[in-house]
Motif scaffolding. Structure first.
Motif, PDB file in Angstrom:
ATOM      1  N   GLY A   1      -6.384   2.660   4.897  1.00 30.52           N
ATOM      2  CA  GLY A   1      -7.734   2.127   4.939  1.00 30.52           C
ATOM      3  C   GLY A   1      -7.769   0.686   4.470  1.00 30.52           C
ATOM      4  N   PRO A   2      -8.750  -0.107   4.911  1.00 34.33           N
ATOM      5  CA  PRO A   2      -8.816  -1.526   4.523  1.00 34.33           C
ATOM      6  C   PRO A   2      -8.839  -1.734   3.013  1.00 34.33           C
ATOM      7  CG  PRO A   2     -10.314  -1.083   6.329  1.00 34.33           C
ATOM      8  CD  PRO A   2      -9.790   0.248   5.887  1.00 34.33           C
ATOM      9  N   ALA A   3      -9.523  -0.864   2.278  1.00 34.70           N
ATOM     10  CA  ALA A   3      -9.640  -1.050   0.827  1.00 34.70           C
ATOM     11  C   ALA A   3      -8.365  -0.682   0.074  1.00 34.70           C
ATOM     12  CB  ALA A   3     -10.803  -0.217   0.292  1.00 34.70           C
ATOM     13  N   GLU A   4      -7.407  -0.049   0.763  1.00 37.01           N
ATOM     14  CA  GLU A   4      -6.186   0.406   0.097  1.00 37.01           C
ATOM     15  C   GLU A   4      -5.068  -0.629   0.132  1.00 37.01           C
ATOM     16  OE1 GLU A   4      -6.122   3.924   2.689  1.00 37.01           O
ATOM     17  OE2 GLU A   4      -5.985   5.090   0.853  1.00 37.01           O
ATOM     18  N   VAL A   5      -5.278  -1.723   0.836  1.00 41.58           N
ATOM     19  CA  VAL A   5      -4.242  -2.755   0.963  1.00 41.58           C
ATOM     20  C   VAL A   5      -4.431  -3.791  -0.139  1.00 41.58           C
ATOM     21  CG1 VAL A   5      -3.257  -4.540   2.436  1.00 41.58           C
ATOM     22  CG2 VAL A   5      -4.103  -2.408   3.450  1.00 41.58           C
ATOM     23  N   LEU A   6      -3.390  -4.004  -0.898  1.00 46.89           N
ATOM     24  CA  LEU A   6      -3.409  -4.978  -1.996  1.00 46.89           C
ATOM     25  C   LEU A   6      -2.754  -6.269  -1.528  1.00 46.89           C
ATOM     26  CD1 LEU A   6      -2.050  -2.493  -4.648  1.00 46.89           C
ATOM     27  CD2 LEU A   6      -4.450  -3.070  -4.271  1.00 46.89           C
ATOM     28  N   ARG A   7      -3.308  -7.395  -1.941  1.00 50.97           N
ATOM     29  CA  ARG A   7      -2.725  -8.693  -1.594  1.00 50.97           C
ATOM     30  C   ARG A   7      -2.580  -9.538  -2.852  1.00 50.97           C
ATOM     31  NH1 ARG A   7      -4.498 -12.952   3.193  1.00 50.97           N
ATOM     32  NH2 ARG A   7      -3.234 -14.713   2.466  1.00 50.97           N
ATOM     33  N   ASN A   8      -1.398 -10.118  -3.021  1.00 52.79           N
ATOM     34  CA  ASN A   8      -1.133 -10.975  -4.177  1.00 52.79           C
ATOM     35  C   ASN A   8      -0.214 -12.113  -3.776  1.00 52.79           C
ATOM     36  OD1 ASN A   8      -1.136  -7.920  -5.396  1.00 52.79           O
ATOM     37  ND2 ASN A   8      -2.236  -9.344  -6.723  1.00 52.79           N
ATOM     38  N   ASP A   9      -0.552 -13.327  -4.186  1.00 58.81           N
ATOM     39  CA  ASP A   9       0.377 -14.438  -4.025  1.00 58.81           C
ATOM     40  C   ASP A   9       1.594 -14.211  -4.916  1.00 58.81           C
ATOM     41  OD1 ASP A   9      -1.260 -15.723  -2.225  1.00 58.81           O
ATOM     42  OD2 ASP A   9      -2.201 -17.017  -3.728  1.00 58.81           O
ATOM     43  N   VAL A  10       2.729 -14.716  -4.486  1.00 61.72           N
ATOM     44  CA  VAL A  10       3.986 -14.531  -5.210  1.00 61.72           C
ATOM     45  C   VAL A  10       4.326 -15.817  -5.961  1.00 61.72           C
ATOM     46  CG1 VAL A  10       6.458 -14.069  -4.980  1.00 61.72           C
ATOM     47  CG2 VAL A  10       4.808 -12.837  -3.540  1.00 61.72           C
TER      48      VAL A  10
ATOM     49  N   PHE B   1       0.842  -1.192   0.000  1.00 64.94           N
ATOM     50  CA  PHE B   1       0.000   0.000   0.000  1.00 64.94           C
ATOM     51  C   PHE B   1       0.881   1.248   0.000  1.00 64.94           C
ATOM     52  CE2 PHE B   1       0.355  -1.143   4.548  1.00 64.94           C
ATOM     53  CZ  PHE B   1       0.743   0.060   5.129  1.00 64.94           C
ATOM     54  N   VAL B   2       0.279   2.364  -0.366  1.00 64.26           N
ATOM     55  CA  VAL B   2       0.940   3.670  -0.357  1.00 64.26           C
ATOM     56  C   VAL B   2       0.067   4.624   0.444  1.00 64.26           C
ATOM     57  CG1 VAL B   2       1.703   5.641  -1.741  1.00 64.26           C
ATOM     58  CG2 VAL B   2       2.101   3.310  -2.564  1.00 64.26           C
ATOM     59  N   VAL B   3       0.672   5.354   1.384  1.00 59.67           N
ATOM     60  CA  VAL B   3      -0.066   6.318   2.197  1.00 59.67           C
ATOM     61  C   VAL B   3       0.780   7.580   2.372  1.00 59.67           C
ATOM     62  CG1 VAL B   3      -1.407   4.619   3.491  1.00 59.67           C
ATOM     63  CG2 VAL B   3       0.846   5.306   4.343  1.00 59.67           C
ATOM     64  N   PRO B   4       0.133   8.727   2.662  1.00 60.00           N
ATOM     65  CA  PRO B   4       0.910   9.900   3.093  1.00 60.00           C
ATOM     66  C   PRO B   4       1.647   9.567   4.380  1.00 60.00           C
ATOM     67  CG  PRO B   4      -1.350  10.510   2.531  1.00 60.00           C
ATOM     68  CD  PRO B   4      -1.308   9.008   2.573  1.00 60.00           C
ATOM     69  N   ALA B   5       2.865  10.075   4.503  1.00 60.48           N
ATOM     70  CA  ALA B   5       3.670   9.761   5.687  1.00 60.48           C
ATOM     71  C   ALA B   5       2.992  10.289   6.950  1.00 60.48           C
ATOM     72  CB  ALA B   5       5.057  10.367   5.550  1.00 60.48           C
ATOM     73  N   PRO B   6       2.677   9.420   7.908  1.00 61.76           N
ATOM     74  CA  PRO B   6       2.092   9.905   9.164  1.00 61.76           C
ATOM     75  C   PRO B   6       3.087  10.764   9.939  1.00 61.76           C
ATOM     76  CG  PRO B   6       1.834   7.513   8.911  1.00 61.76           C
ATOM     77  CD  PRO B   6       2.825   7.968   7.891  1.00 61.76           C
ATOM     78  N   ASP B   7       2.576  11.573  10.853  1.00 58.83           N
ATOM     79  CA  ASP B   7       3.447  12.370  11.709  1.00 58.83           C
ATOM     80  C   ASP B   7       4.411  11.453  12.465  1.00 58.83           C
ATOM     81  OD1 ASP B   7       2.114  14.633  10.934  1.00 58.83           O
ATOM     82  OD2 ASP B   7       0.812  14.721  12.702  1.00 58.83           O
ATOM     83  N   GLY B   8       5.663  11.863  12.481  1.00 55.81           N
ATOM     84  CA  GLY B   8       6.653  11.100  13.219  1.00 55.81           C
ATOM     85  C   GLY B   8       7.310   9.988  12.438  1.00 55.81           C
TER      86      GLY B   8
END
Length: 446
Positions: A295-304, A222-229
């Motif tokens: 968010g839950p919908a922003e996480v991608l899952r893929n078998d390798v 996933f990609v997110v804006p960097a949280p504080d800290g």
């Protein structure tokens, strides 16, 4: 005017688009067919080692990528409790490989590549099926591909349609299409199969070749804006049966990835963010902060998956295969996309518009098959190490990593020896000549 040779690229990912741009620059008339409704790759980062940057330099995309990417100053290897085992930086990569590693957002790299193709060169929402691989010999038959399009996208101009496309340099490429209902049948002098791990084209041209096999672990991204800290230091953390990685992206974003040794085909009973919390939520900072930010919908899952065996060749008839379609590999060296980009520029280099296509494709196989299979093997070996679960095995692994880092810090990069220092067969305009942005950044780091 002499008609240009035609190339049909199946797959609009990074490898396919790089091939399309490279072939277009070599004088081919190129069409890209992508089954998705738009060129909108999933949100994730891609590490571009010096070998991939040099390949992109040959099509004058490298500087644009570096301008939008994050330059990784340092990277750390840690344990789940936070103990640092090893540290490396881009100065070491420059010393060892002649260039740094940068990390870009996949969507931004795709946009940069697509923008360098002539208008109308990319056809989305279209599924391609190889009908005939063709014969590359003198006077041989062209390859034929059937394209399935939605009813609304089908032309209503009769049973036979001619589609003209004008390139940036003013040349016009013409393809003849035969349509039945919502299908188009296209012929091409060259077909480039960049249709991914479960490539239908690979199955068609090598029906007896074993399919890619599950590597023993699955991946989340996933990609997110960097949280504080959360500071901008890349790190990878190895724990029992799993890995967590955090990589800064340009624009104050963070790319996070994780892997775990689980059976293939699994899915979380609730959502994938909750699954990550169960597996990694107690690991060191910034892992919990990143999981709180996504968010839950922003996480991608893929078998390798990884290649089960070397293919007979990287070509058959007038078809060339590249990237995951022919050499899927685990992500442990960060070379999946890099090797696809290499494939693309080598293919375009060999396939000059006036070249003997059969000889060109044979040369492509000779150069790419042994190299990529070695990368597949190296990545798989590291991938197996990440699946170790027992406490003694994990303690041994950590001890060896820490000892290696103390004795010779640059040796942490040795897995990429003879990989990241690769140079393309054609010169690169920004491969280090003074006066380029590449050289300036290199001098800063040195």
């Amino acid at each position: 005017m002499e008609q240009r040779r035609t190339a049909l690229v199946i797959g609009g990912g990074i490898g396919g688009l790089t091939a399309a741009v490279a072939l277009d620059r070599r004088g081919w008339s190129v069409t890209v067919v992508e089954r998705a409704a738009a060129l909108a790759p999933v949100g994730a980062g891609i590490a571009l080692a010096p070998n991939a940057q040099r390949a992109l330099d040959t099509i004058e995309v490298g500087d644009a990528v570096r301008a939008t990417a994050d330059w990784q100053g340092a990277g750390e290897l840690r344990l789940p409790g936070g103990r640092r085992l090893a540290r490396t930086d881009n100065a070491a990569a420059v010393r060892r490989f002649g260039g740094p590693v940068v990390v870009a957002h996949r969507a931004e790299l795709v946009a940069l590549l697509a923008a360098r193709l002539p208008e109308g060169a990319v056809r989305t929402h279209a599924t391609a099926t190889l009908v005939d691989p063709g014969d590359p010999g003198p006077g041989g038959r062209p390859a034929r591909v059937r394209i399935a399009v939605p009813d609304a996208a089908a032309a209503d101009d009769g049973d036979n349609a001619r589609a003209d496309r004008t390139s940036n340099d003013g040349d016009t490429a013409t393809a003849t299409h035969t349509r039945t209902a919502t299908d188009l049948e296209l012929s091409a002098d060259l077909v480039v199969a960049a249709d991914g791990i479960h490539s239908a084209v690979r199955r068609a041209v090598f029906p007896g070749h074993p399919a890619p096999r599950y590597a023993g672990f699955t991946a989340w991204r996933f990609v997110v804006p960097a949280p504080d800290g959360v500071r901008g230091v890349a790190h990878e953390t190895w724990g029992p049966g799993g890995v967590w990685g955090t990589v800064p992206l340009a624009g104050g974003r963070i790319y996070a990835y994780a892997t775990a040794a689980v059976p293939a085909g699994g899915r979380a009973v609730d959502d994938e963010r909750a699954e990550l919390l169960r597996r990694f939520g107690a690991w060191h900072h910034p892992v919990p902060a990143l999981l709180d930010a996504v968010g839950p919908a922003e996480v991608l899952r893929n078998d390798v998956y990884t290649a089960a065996a070397p293919p007979p060749a990287f070509h058959h008839g007038r078809v060339a295969l590249l990237g995951d379609a022919v050499h899927p590999m685990t992500p442990n060296l960060g070379q999946g996309g890099c090797q696809a980009v290499e494939d693309a520029v080598v293919l375009a280099h060999e396939a000059a518009p006036d070249a003997d296509l059969g000889a060109a494709l044979a040369a492509y196989t000779r150069q790419r098959l042994p190299r990529t299979m070695e990368v597949v093997r190296r990545a798989e070996r590291i991938g197996r190490l990440t699946t170790w679960r027992s406490r003694p095995a994990c303690a041994l692994r950590a001890g060896l990593m820490a000892a290696t880092a103390r004795l010779a810090p640059d040796l942490a990069l040795r897995a990429l020896d003879e990989i990241a220092d690769w140079r393309p067969p054609a010169g690169t305009y920004a491969a280090g000549a003074r006066g380029t942005r590449t050289a300036a950044r290199r001098e800063e780091q040195e």
